[in-house]
Design an enzyme around this catalytic site. Structure first.
Site, PDB file in Angstrom:
ATOM      1  N   HIS A  20       0.629  -1.192  -0.007  1.00 60.45           N
ATOM      2  CA  HIS A  20      -0.086   0.021  -0.126  1.00 60.45           C
ATOM      3  C   HIS A  20       0.733   1.281  -0.040  1.00 60.45           C
ATOM      4  O   HIS A  20       1.709   1.412   0.807  1.00 60.45           O
ATOM      5  CB  HIS A  20      -0.984  -0.253   1.269  1.00 60.45           C
ATOM      6  N   HIS A  98       7.859  19.649 -12.579  1.00 58.46           N
ATOM      7  CA  HIS A  98       8.575  18.705 -13.193  1.00 58.46           C
ATOM      8  C   HIS A  98      10.043  18.451 -12.476  1.00 58.46           C
ATOM      9  O   HIS A  98      10.217  17.313 -12.222  1.00 58.46           O
ATOM     10  CB  HIS A  98       8.914  19.102 -14.525  1.00 58.46           C
ATOM     11  N   TYR A 120       6.597  15.400 -21.265  1.00 59.01           N
ATOM     12  CA  TYR A 120       5.995  15.375 -19.839  1.00 59.01           C
ATOM     13  C   TYR A 120       5.039  14.114 -19.899  1.00 59.01           C
ATOM     14  O   TYR A 120       4.127  13.898 -18.963  1.00 59.01           O
ATOM     15  CB  TYR A 120       5.407  16.741 -19.480  1.00 59.01           C
ATOM     16  N   ASN A 122       4.706  11.247 -18.153  1.00 56.67           N
ATOM     17  CA  ASN A 122       5.463  10.517 -17.186  1.00 56.67           C
ATOM     18  C   ASN A 122       4.474  10.704 -15.950  1.00 56.67           C
ATOM     19  O   ASN A 122       3.552  11.619 -15.971  1.00 56.67           O
ATOM     20  CB  ASN A 122       6.621  11.400 -16.595  1.00 56.67           C
TER      21      ASN A 122
END
Length: 131
Positions: A20, A98, A120, A122
């Site tokens: 978790h 970022h 970007y 990601n």
């Protein structure tokens, strides 16, 4: 034989070990990867496999309670941003710079590198609990 679409044994094994709130990063081919994080490199050529295709297959196997994305994606890659949001309508979405995102990838159990070339593309997936 496996029931889900995910055939990559390294990714499947990594997910099976996650607890978790553990995290898994999926990134484009340009995102730097720390030497301290396990790298699962799927990149074959520009765009193959794509970020979205990779994300979709991983989501077949991983329960996600939160995602982390770079806030720059909204402006620099609106198409991928909208596709991400479609998949996580009932999941906490955290946006960071970022630069902060790159630091946060160091806490991932693994980094899955795609052939994606758009900016970007990601995401950090935080694992949830299956009831």
């Amino acid at each position: 034989m496996k029931k889900t679409k995910l055939l990559n044994s390294e990714i499947s094994y990594t997910i099976s070990k996650m607890g978790h709130t553990d995290s898994l990063t999926i990134g484009d081919c340009g995102l730097p990867i720390s030497d301290d994080v396990k790298k699962i490199d799927l990149a074959l050529t520009h765009g193959v496999p794509s970020f979205i295709d990779t994300l979709d297959v991983i989501l077949e196997e991983l329960c996600v309670e939160e995602i982390i994305i770079a806030s720059e994606i909204k402006e620099k890659n609106e198409k991928i941003y909208k596709e991400i949001l479609k998949r996580f309508e009932n999941v906490k979405v955290t946006e960071v710079s970022h630069e902060e995102f790159k630091k946060m990838t160091n806490n991932s159990k693994a980094f899955v590198r795609t052939g994606e070339c758009s900016p970007y593309a990601n995401i950090i997936l935080k694992s949830g609990v299956v009831f």
